[in-house]
Write an enzyme that holds these catalytic residues in place. Structure first.
Site, PDB file in Angstrom:
ATOM      1  N   ASN A   9      43.251  50.158  27.432  1.00  0.00           N
ATOM      2  CA  ASN A   9      41.885  50.516  27.629  1.00  0.00           C
ATOM      3  C   ASN A   9      41.031  49.485  26.950  1.00  0.00           C
ATOM      4  O   ASN A   9      40.911  49.131  25.707  1.00  0.00           O
ATOM      5  CB  ASN A   9      41.351  51.727  26.825  1.00  0.00           C
ATOM      6  N   LYS A  11      38.043  48.581  27.097  1.00  0.00           N
ATOM      7  CA  LYS A  11      36.545  49.052  26.650  1.00  0.00           C
ATOM      8  C   LYS A  11      35.541  47.887  27.253  1.00  0.00           C
ATOM      9  O   LYS A  11      35.867  47.468  28.195  1.00  0.00           O
ATOM     10  CB  LYS A  11      36.526  49.169  25.032  1.00  0.00           C
ATOM     11  N   HIS A  94      36.804  59.678  27.326  1.00  0.00           N
ATOM     12  CA  HIS A  94      37.223  58.989  26.044  1.00  0.00           C
ATOM     13  C   HIS A  94      36.038  59.452  24.810  1.00  0.00           C
ATOM     14  O   HIS A  94      34.862  59.621  25.255  1.00  0.00           O
ATOM     15  CB  HIS A  94      36.953  57.587  26.335  1.00  0.00           C
ATOM     16  N   GLU A  96      34.510  57.819  22.976  1.00  0.00           N
ATOM     17  CA  GLU A  96      33.233  56.773  22.793  1.00  0.00           C
ATOM     18  C   GLU A  96      32.141  57.338  24.102  1.00  0.00           C
ATOM     19  O   GLU A  96      31.124  57.365  23.806  1.00  0.00           O
ATOM     20  CB  GLU A  96      33.592  55.247  23.251  1.00  0.00           C
ATOM     21  N   GLU A 166      43.655  61.653  21.591  1.00  0.00           N
ATOM     22  CA  GLU A 166      43.032  60.491  20.692  1.00  0.00           C
ATOM     23  C   GLU A 166      42.212  60.892  19.608  1.00  0.00           C
ATOM     24  O   GLU A 166      41.079  61.110  19.612  1.00  0.00           O
ATOM     25  CB  GLU A 166      42.241  59.605  21.392  1.00  0.00           C
ATOM     26  N   GLY A 172      40.341  52.806  16.556  1.00  0.00           N
ATOM     27  CA  GLY A 172      39.676  51.556  15.803  1.00  0.00           C
ATOM     28  C   GLY A 172      39.554  51.475  14.489  1.00  0.00           C
ATOM     29  O   GLY A 172      38.844  50.365  14.161  1.00  0.00           O
ATOM     30  N   SER A 212      44.762  53.391  16.962  1.00  0.00           N
ATOM     31  CA  SER A 212      45.340  52.331  16.306  1.00  0.00           C
ATOM     32  C   SER A 212      46.894  52.256  16.549  1.00  0.00           C
ATOM     33  O   SER A 212      47.616  51.998  15.600  1.00  0.00           O
ATOM     34  CB  SER A 212      45.105  52.452  14.761  1.00  0.00           C
TER      35      SER A 212
END
Ligand code: 13P
Length: 249
Positions: A9, A11, A94, A96, A166, A172, A212
């Site tokens: 991904n 992003k 996701h 985010e 996730e 991240g 990660s």
């Protein structure tokens, strides 16, 4: 045997020139036949990536899509637009998108239904926040996310679904869930599918872990019984790291 999958991904990274370089570097590598590899570039880089990867075994996915077809929704992209440029898979849910753009289990349910109807493959992301894990509510929360967005789907829709657990606290941050924590949650997810549907379906659905994943921890995570691969953020932006993860099975 379930499909083994590694997806990158990207992003909001990689403009045209950077995409060209990263794809050139990825294409230096031989891709193993027993792993399905995806990249998910930004919308503006989808056509470039599809064209460039035409004869190369990396599939291109989108990072989002709208739940409706051609209407007045400024700034949005529909499934037919994605399919028109050769993209047949989309990441939905996701964290985010949930935290920064207000997507909810209810709005995701509508997107999932549309994507299924339109024949898109879906990588459906979900996972708990740190506070929910600290309060020991992570199983409950994950069950709720799956219940609301996916568990009303008919059995045959699941051919189009890949799950991606996730945990938000691992995205991240460099803080990976331990292989034990990942396995425990993936086994729980599979059990929920079994309870909702049946064990045949539960054993067929690929469940990826994201958060990660790096070349130095991928092997251990991928060796867990219920882990079928990874959804990779930061490490997918470096071709050698991404390929090391693909080769970590
Ligand atoms: P990182 O691998 O950078 O933690 O990102 C994971 C992710 O969000 C993939 O969708």
């Amino acid at each position: 045997m379930r499909n083994q999958i590694v997806a990158g991904n990207w992003k909001m990274n990689n403009d045209t020139a950077e995409t060209e370089i990263l794809l050139d570097n990825l294409m230096q590598h031989q891709i193993r036949e027993d792993v399905s590899v995806y990249i998910a570039p930004a919308f503006t880089q989808l056509t470039q990536s599809v064209v460039k990867l035409k004869n190369y075994p990396i599939a291109v996915a989108a990072q989002n899509m709208n739940a409706v077809a051609s209407v007045a929704h400024t700034g949005e992209i529909s499934s037919s637009m994605l399919k028109g440029v050769g993209v047949n898979t989309v990441i939905l849910g996701h964290s985010e998108r949930r935290s920064l753009y207000g997507e909810t289990d209810d709005s995701l349910k509508v997107k999932v239904i549309k994507a299924i109807e339109d024949g898109m493959g879906i990588m459906f992301c979900f996972g708990e926040e740190l506070s929910e894990r600290k309060e020991n509510k992570h199983f409950e929360l994950v069950k709720m996310q799956l219940d609301s967005a996916l568990f009303d789907l008919p059995n045959n829709a699941w051919k189009q679904i890949i799950l991606a657990y996730e945990p938000v606290w691992a995205i991240g941050t460099g803080e990976t869930a331990s292989p034990g924590q990942v396995q425990e949650m993936h086994a729980f997810i599979r059990e929920q599918i079994k309870l909702q549907y049946d064990s045949e379906l539960a054993n067929q659905v690929s469940i990826l872990y994201g958060g990660s994943v790096k070349p130095n921890n991928a092997k251990e995570i991928f060796s867990m019984t219920d882990v079928d691969g990874g959804l990779i953020g930061g490490a997918s932006l470096k071709s050698d790291d991404f390929m090391a993860i693909v080769n970590a099975f």
